[in-house]
Structures are given as structure tokens and as C-alpha cells.
Scaffold this active site. Sequence first.
Site, mmCIF file in Angstrom:
data_model
loop_
_atom_site.group_PDB
_atom_site.id
_atom_site.type_symbol
_atom_site.label_atom_id
_atom_site.label_comp_id
_atom_site.label_asym_id
_atom_site.label_seq_id
_atom_site.Cartn_x
_atom_site.Cartn_y
_atom_site.Cartn_z
ATOM 1 N N GLU A 164 38.548 52.721 10.435
ATOM 2 C CA GLU A 164 38.066 52.070 10.383
ATOM 3 C C GLU A 164 38.183 51.441 8.617
ATOM 4 O OE1 GLU A 164 37.669 50.017 12.758
ATOM 5 O OE2 GLU A 164 38.412 50.838 14.277
ATOM 6 N N CYS A 330 47.467 36.733 19.824
ATOM 7 C CA CYS A 330 46.780 36.494 19.249
ATOM 8 C C CYS A 330 46.238 36.304 18.071
ATOM 9 C CB CYS A 330 45.398 36.513 19.692
ATOM 10 S SG CYS A 330 44.448 34.684 20.011
ATOM 11 N N CYS A 336 51.262 32.671 22.845
ATOM 12 C CA CYS A 336 50.412 32.780 24.288
ATOM 13 C C CYS A 336 51.285 32.612 25.512
ATOM 14 C CB CYS A 336 50.103 30.925 24.651
ATOM 15 S SG CYS A 336 48.567 30.787 23.111
ATOM 16 N N CYS A 339 50.514 36.525 26.080
ATOM 17 C CA CYS A 339 49.513 37.343 26.021
ATOM 18 C C CYS A 339 48.599 37.333 27.987
ATOM 19 C CB CYS A 339 48.075 35.542 26.127
ATOM 20 S SG CYS A 339 46.456 35.788 26.033
ATOM 21 N N CYS A 345 41.433 31.794 28.708
ATOM 22 C CA CYS A 345 41.496 31.314 27.675
ATOM 23 C C CYS A 345 40.918 30.163 27.809
ATOM 24 C CB CYS A 345 42.441 31.103 27.147
ATOM 25 S SG CYS A 345 42.696 30.789 24.753
#
Length: 582
Positions: A164, A330, A336, A339, A345
Amino acid sequence: MAHRKSARIAAQEPKPPNPYGPHNGDSDDAAGLMSASQSSSPDSASSASDPDPEPRPAKRRKVTKHTPNTTTRSPTKYSKSNSLLLVQSIFTSAPHDGRALPLRLHPPSYHQPLLLSSPSAQASLLKWFQKEQTARLMPWRKPFLTNPSRADLSRRAYEVWISEIMLQQTRVATVIAYWNKWMTKWPTIEDLAQATEEEVVNMWTGLGYYSRARRIHAGAQKVVTEMQGLLPDTVEGLMKHVPGVGRYTAGAISAIVFGEAEPMVDGNVMRVLSRQMGLMGDVKGDKRVVDVLWEAADRLVKVVAEADGEEGEKPGLWGQALMELGSTICTPKPQCGKCPVTESCMAYAEGLALASGLKQAVPDIEDGIACVLCELVEEDAMEASSQATEKKGRQQTSKLFDAFQASSMKEKDVASRTPSSQELNTIISHAQRFPLKKPKKQVREEEALVCAIRRVSDGQYLISRRPDKGLLAGLWEFPSYILPASNDSTTKSRKKQALDYASGLVESTDGYRGELGTVPWLFSHLRLAMHVQLFELDDSDRSPRTLPLESNYRWVSSDEIESESMGTGMKKCWSLIKATRE
């Protein structure tokens, strides 16, 4: 929430009492550093909540940037209490019916995420991620530990922690190589704690913002000596007791490793949630927007964790799924059509309504129902104003809300069909407006002289250590000098300045051999041109040739330079210098 921690230490290995109290400080996770060939991308984890505190030099030349055509509201001073009231007004209101607004006048309650009350959309995202993580392998992605030993849990937490921190504003492909090399050298947190700071910083070379490496090293030593080698399992404990761990990183470790229902909000997640919630706000500069997004993420992960499924695993999977969606689908220019959560959304719904020619009954923008979180794009504001001036009288605020609720839009009717390719382009174009795009910070330009001073007698070079704070803190470099802001740089003027600068380091500058070339280097906030100057110090008569130097200077061989902790840009200068000796 009655949530079993299946990732806890086995019962036969009791866990020491948790001494961690609430955290009352700000996050200080580092951001990142970009080379000339590497810039921020959707495939990087940029943690907006974990800024790097390193100071930056004074501004110099500026590059003009295009300013988006938006109607900006007058800024209001941020207040935590006011922000809390705003958050409450959004999430305690009755859920809206999902109808979208082609013209974006709306109350704040419009931003309550439909994803919160849509189990089907939640399941769709998790199902998509389970396939995606198999197709896009990353070495730190491993199965959730359901009954781990203390050693297994310690190592898993350590692996996620390192990944991370490395992923902050760095491409996944770049991090994979660094992570694998790191884990080969220091497979456990105990191994890392025993390393020297110099070794750790040297391993970090190329990832940028080297303070991150120092914090990791300090954190590892603290965890080993004070916490028996196991990172804290709570966000509060991680942020309070582990150097360099901010809210995002703490949430990731707590959720992925320990199964806690904690949000993980990086730059990718902020983009996903701003589109899901139809929130056209500034996710980098408006603290109210950031508060709302974190609250949404927190509520979502808790709802998902409480749903049916394997206990402990879902919080980590959910957080990673949102990040993966933002980095692959995204993106700033979204796909889209691929998705898995278009049904929830709002940006998609608004775009579909626009493509279908649906209109909203628009009230007078002066009547105050416009959301304080969103900016109106100029064409929207102009059209809304034009419609409002055609009214014969002003309506009361209560009537405006009635008009909003009674909108004649039939969004649910059009949402059930698959959009055409032309409609999909309209949807994508509209989604690209989320989140609000503010002008990028101007990148200043600087020039520096890099003086390679070589002793003829033994072939060693003079290097110096940078200050412990600031850009490239603590790294070694060839003696360097930043040219004045008013400098009219030419080869001739740089020679004079190089001679003047070197005269403070060596007794004689008769060995000046000229400028070898220029190495350009791009940081996230600085474009630097490094002009490499070569000196050959003839000390064959063994007479003193160097002036008394401070402890941050030393002479080193070519082999030592190869393994020295230097920034990537300085390493490129060294390649240029080496070429003259071959």
C-alpha cells in the site's frame, strides 16, 4: 455490528492487550514522485487523504494551464461541525427515487448513494472483482487468512502494508517488481527492522519521496520492539503508532488483513463514488466533499460486511473491488459499457437522461436549492437561468422541493434498456465531468549545476549528502547548485558559476573539463534541468587539493557510487559521467 474477526490470532496464542487509544493527529502518508517517463495514471493508488508533508522550494518559472469553464461558488470557511451537519442531511434523508437530473440543480440529499440500498449492485461488483483479480494477478493479493498463526498474520499484515505504501501514486506494474525484490531481501518485518536505513533507502531508489522508506523502516523497528512484530489491527492503532500510516493505508490493512469493516478511499475510489453519487465536487480541495465521500465509503463497507457471506473476507474484497473498478473501468475516461454497477450510478443515469432528451423542470437558481457541494458547469447554469427568467413569479422554497420531487422525468423507464453506441458516448462524456476538475498546480522550472569532481590519483569522486528534510531528503548526490531564478542560462555563464561553486570545495579548479550534457528530470511539482559539469582534480603531487569539508561530504569509488543511495535523476547524471571514462 456483530462481526467475528476470523483473522484473529489462534486461541492457543493469546493476543497481547491493545493499548491503542484514539488518534488525534493528521495523516502523514507520502504521496509520490514521478520521473520524466512516468506520470500519474488510473493504474496508481493516489491517496488524497495521505498527503506528503515534505517542504518544497520557492516557485520559479510557471507554465500556464487551461482553466475549466465552471461557475464557482464563493468559498466558505471549512467547519467540522458544519460538515457533519451536511453529512447527516445527506445520509439521514429518505432515499431518493433514483431519477437523474440533466440540469444539475438539486438538494444535497440527491447524493445519497443508490449503491447503499442495492444488494444486487453490491453483489455485481464483488462478482466482477473476483474474476478480475484472477485475470490481473498481483503478488500481494492473497486469500484471506481464516485461522492464522501469529507468524502468518504478522507476515500478511507486513506484506499489505508495504504494497500500500509503494502503490501511492505509482503504477502497479512498477510496484510489482519493487515489491518482489523487497520481499526477497526482507521477507518478514523482523528482517526489515534489522536492516540499516541506508539499505532501505537504496532499495527504494526510483519510487520517489524517500521519506516513505524511512518511515517504513522506523515503523518496522517500532512494531518489532513494542508490538511483538504484529501491526495493530485497528485504524486508530495503526495511525497512532506506525509512522507514515494515514487513514487510507490504515483502512486497507485493517480491512484486508484483519477483516474489519473499514473504508479504503484512495483517488480511484473518490472518482468512483463521486460518479455513483452524482457529486460534481472538488475531491482534492473541498474538505466537505472529502468528508461526504469517506462517510459514503464507511457506510457501504459496513452494509456489505453485514450481508450474507464469509465472515471477515468481505470488507477487504469490497475495498479492493472499488479501487480496482477505478483503476481499470471507471478511469478518468470511463468504459461505462463494461461497468458492473451502472444500475446504481447517478452519473450514468444523468448521461442516459441527457442522451434520451429528457428535461428537468428547473426552478429559479436564486431560490437556494442548489447543492453546496457541487459546482455548476457554465452551460448548465446559463440554461437554468434562462428557464428561470421565463417564470412569472418567484416560488416559495417549499414549492421548489415539491417541484423537484414531482419531476416529470421517467429515468427508470429509459434505464431498463441498453443504450445505443451514440447514447453511450453521451453517457461517457457526461461521466468524465465527475469529479470536478480543478486546474492543476503549475509546474515550476529550475536549473541546477551538478559538479562531478574526480581525483586523478585514485579515481574517486566527491559526493555530498542532502539535508534530512525536504526534497530527496538524506540522499547522496554529486555537489549541486540551484541556479538563481533570474539566471539567463548559457553554456558560458554556467561554466563561470560552476567554477565559482567548485572553488568552495577544492583548492584549484584548473581541472575543469567542461559541460558533459543536460539531464532533464520531472518531479510531481518541478521540472528540473541538471547541467553536468566535469572537473578532474590533479593531486598527483600529493599536495592538498581540497578545502576542509563538512561531514556530509566524502570521496567514494565508482563501485561505491553504483550502490549508493542516490535519486534516479542523479543516477542518470552518473551514467553520463561514466560514459566519459569508457
